[in-house]
Design a protein around this motif. Structure first.
Motif, mmCIF file in Angstrom:
data_model
loop_
_atom_site.group_PDB
_atom_site.id
_atom_site.type_symbol
_atom_site.label_atom_id
_atom_site.label_comp_id
_atom_site.label_asym_id
_atom_site.label_seq_id
_atom_site.Cartn_x
_atom_site.Cartn_y
_atom_site.Cartn_z
ATOM 1 N N GLU A 71 -0.321 -5.865 12.210
ATOM 2 C CA GLU A 71 1.089 -6.138 11.893
ATOM 3 C C GLU A 71 1.353 -7.645 11.892
ATOM 4 N N LYS A 72 0.789 -8.348 12.866
ATOM 5 C CA LYS A 72 0.947 -9.805 12.957
ATOM 6 C C LYS A 72 0.282 -10.498 11.769
ATOM 7 N N ILE A 73 -0.900 -10.030 11.384
ATOM 8 C CA ILE A 73 -1.597 -10.607 10.242
ATOM 9 C C ILE A 73 -0.757 -10.441 8.976
ATOM 10 N N ARG A 74 -0.218 -9.254 8.780
ATOM 11 C CA ARG A 74 0.542 -8.967 7.558
ATOM 12 C C ARG A 74 1.783 -9.844 7.423
ATOM 13 N N LYS A 75 2.350 -10.276 8.540
ATOM 14 C CA LYS A 75 3.538 -11.125 8.490
ATOM 15 C C LYS A 75 3.217 -12.518 7.970
ATOM 16 N N GLU A 76 1.986 -12.977 8.203
ATOM 17 C CA GLU A 76 1.626 -14.345 7.806
ATOM 18 C C GLU A 76 0.563 -14.420 6.712
ATOM 19 N N PHE A 77 -0.263 -13.389 6.618
ATOM 20 C CA PHE A 77 -1.353 -13.408 5.632
ATOM 21 C C PHE A 77 -1.370 -12.070 4.899
ATOM 22 N N SER A 78 -0.391 -11.900 4.042
ATOM 23 C CA SER A 78 -0.165 -10.602 3.398
ATOM 24 C C SER A 78 -1.306 -10.157 2.485
ATOM 25 N N ASP A 79 -2.098 -11.093 1.987
ATOM 26 C CA ASP A 79 -3.167 -10.749 1.043
ATOM 27 C C ASP A 79 -4.537 -10.573 1.691
ATOM 28 N N LEU A 80 -4.633 -10.828 2.979
ATOM 29 C CA LEU A 80 -5.922 -10.727 3.657
ATOM 30 C C LEU A 80 -6.370 -9.262 3.712
ATOM 31 N N LYS A 81 -7.587 -9.004 3.313
ATOM 32 C CA LYS A 81 -8.081 -7.621 3.257
ATOM 33 C C LYS A 81 -8.532 -7.162 4.647
ATOM 34 N N ILE A 82 -8.149 -5.909 4.963
ATOM 35 C CA ILE A 82 -8.388 -5.374 6.301
ATOM 36 C C ILE A 82 -8.976 -3.962 6.220
ATOM 37 N N ILE A 83 -10.050 -3.756 6.960
ATOM 38 C CA ILE A 83 -10.629 -2.420 7.103
ATOM 39 C C ILE A 83 -10.579 -2.041 8.583
ATOM 40 N N VAL A 84 -10.021 -0.877 8.879
ATOM 41 C CA VAL A 84 -10.004 -0.381 10.251
ATOM 42 C C VAL A 84 -11.239 0.482 10.474
ATOM 43 N N PHE A 85 -11.925 0.248 11.595
ATOM 44 C CA PHE A 85 -13.112 1.023 11.962
ATOM 45 C C PHE A 85 -12.858 1.541 13.369
ATOM 46 N N SER A 108 0.786 5.136 9.127
ATOM 47 C CA SER A 108 1.515 3.886 9.364
ATOM 48 C C SER A 108 0.719 2.675 8.879
ATOM 49 N N LEU A 109 -0.571 2.651 9.173
ATOM 50 C CA LEU A 109 -1.420 1.536 8.742
ATOM 51 C C LEU A 109 -1.555 1.495 7.228
ATOM 52 N N TYR A 110 -1.658 2.657 6.628
ATOM 53 C CA TYR A 110 -1.838 2.772 5.172
ATOM 54 C C TYR A 110 -0.554 2.442 4.406
ATOM 55 N N LYS A 111 0.552 3.028 4.841
ATOM 56 C CA LYS A 111 1.796 2.888 4.094
ATOM 57 C C LYS A 111 2.590 1.637 4.457
ATOM 58 N N LEU A 121 1.400 -1.122 6.565
ATOM 59 C CA LEU A 121 0.673 -2.377 6.789
ATOM 60 C C LEU A 121 -0.386 -2.658 5.725
ATOM 61 N N ASN A 122 -0.467 -1.778 4.729
ATOM 62 C CA ASN A 122 -1.262 -2.049 3.536
ATOM 63 C C ASN A 122 -2.714 -2.418 3.836
ATOM 64 N N ILE A 123 -3.349 -1.627 4.699
ATOM 65 C CA ILE A 123 -4.778 -1.857 4.931
ATOM 66 C C ILE A 123 -5.571 -1.363 3.723
ATOM 67 N N GLN A 124 -6.793 -1.871 3.575
ATOM 68 C CA GLN A 124 -7.609 -1.500 2.419
ATOM 69 C C GLN A 124 -8.532 -0.311 2.698
ATOM 70 N N GLY A 125 -8.812 -0.052 3.979
ATOM 71 C CA GLY A 125 -9.706 1.052 4.286
ATOM 72 C C GLY A 125 -9.557 1.517 5.719
ATOM 73 N N TYR A 126 -9.824 2.804 5.940
ATOM 74 C CA TYR A 126 -9.792 3.356 7.293
ATOM 75 C C TYR A 126 -11.047 4.212 7.470
ATOM 76 N N ILE A 127 -11.956 3.738 8.308
ATOM 77 C CA ILE A 127 -13.230 4.416 8.491
ATOM 78 C C ILE A 127 -13.337 4.954 9.914
ATOM 79 N N GLU A 167 -0.594 17.735 2.149
ATOM 80 C CA GLU A 167 -1.174 18.339 3.331
ATOM 81 C C GLU A 167 -0.557 17.836 4.621
ATOM 82 N N THR A 168 0.360 16.901 4.541
ATOM 83 C CA THR A 168 0.983 16.389 5.741
ATOM 84 C C THR A 168 2.386 15.905 5.441
ATOM 85 N N ILE A 169 3.257 15.919 6.423
ATOM 86 C CA ILE A 169 4.591 15.367 6.244
ATOM 87 C C ILE A 169 4.599 13.961 6.823
ATOM 88 N N GLU A 170 5.553 13.185 6.394
ATOM 89 C CA GLU A 170 5.657 11.827 6.919
ATOM 90 C C GLU A 170 6.573 11.816 8.127
#
Length: 222
Positions: free
Chosen positions: A79-93, A104-107, A109-115, A152-155
């Protein structure tokens, strides 16, 4: 391929596996940190000296070893990264598989991947790094796809979380309208809160508010 990557992970054995993956795809510069505060400072410093990171690979949960930290989770770091570096690519592992957290992370905070850290996690991570570099397609481990599939899921919204969080603190349902009005949370009307609470209890098959709170905790919503 990415030339500079930051890995935010506090377990050495996981770092070893990630290092193997990054070596295989010839990442030139990789830094490893165990704390979210340190990670953000590194990202900011790299940007200031015009040698920015191109990809962040981060866990979500970090062991509390007594070191004071402002950012206590990967969610807070992202969340902190997105406030200052909106274009930085992020993968959660991560081992976390709670649908709400992934949504929440996908919608939001615009992460690029969740593994998912399972037996195929490192293989999926390697594929995701390639896809993240070559396309804008969101990547997620096959076993977690239902978490972001709209059919398959509600928000679960932030409004829902406010309701459940207050109930978990012992606030009576009848007192929620006044509290929401004071906090500027809308809608704050009694009927709106009752309607949403009824929906949440039915969706989670909860018998009462206390049962709903217990289920929400199990799902990692609060």
């Amino acid at each position: 391929m990415f030339k500079k990557v930051l890995v935010v992970e506090d377990f050495d054995v996981i770092n070893s596996g990630i290092k193997t993956v990054l070596d295989e795809i010839n990442i030139q510069t990789v830094d490893y940190v165990s704390y979210c505060d340190e990670a953000f400072l590194k990202i900011k410093k790299a940007h200031l000296i015009n040698k920015p990171y191109q990809l962040i690979i981060s866990d979500l949960s970090f062991e509390n070893d007594g070191t004071p930290q402002k950012l206590k989770s990967g969610d807070e770091l992202i969340e902190k990264i997105r406030k200052e570096f909106s274009d930085l690519k992020i993968i959660v592992f991560s081992v976390e598989d709670k649908p709400f957290r992934i949504q929440s992370l996908y919608k939001n905070l615009n992460i690029q991947g969740y593994i998912w850290k399972n037996r195929n996690g490192l293989k999926e991570l390697k594929k995701t790094i390639h896809k993240t570099f070559t396309s804008n397609e969101f990547c997620i481990s096959p076993g977690l796809k239902s978490a972001i599939h709209p059919k398959e899921t509600i928000e679960i919204t932030s409004y829902d979380i406010h309701i459940i969080a207050q109930l978990s603190k012992g606030v009576l349902q009848d007192n929620l309208p006044r509290m929401f009005e004071e906090k500027g949370i809308k809608p704050s009307g009694k009927s709106s809160i009752e309607k949403r609470l009824k929906f949440l209890k039915e969706h989670f098959n909860a018998n009462n508010p206390a049962h709903l709170v217990a289920i929400a905790k199990d799902f990692g919503l609060i």
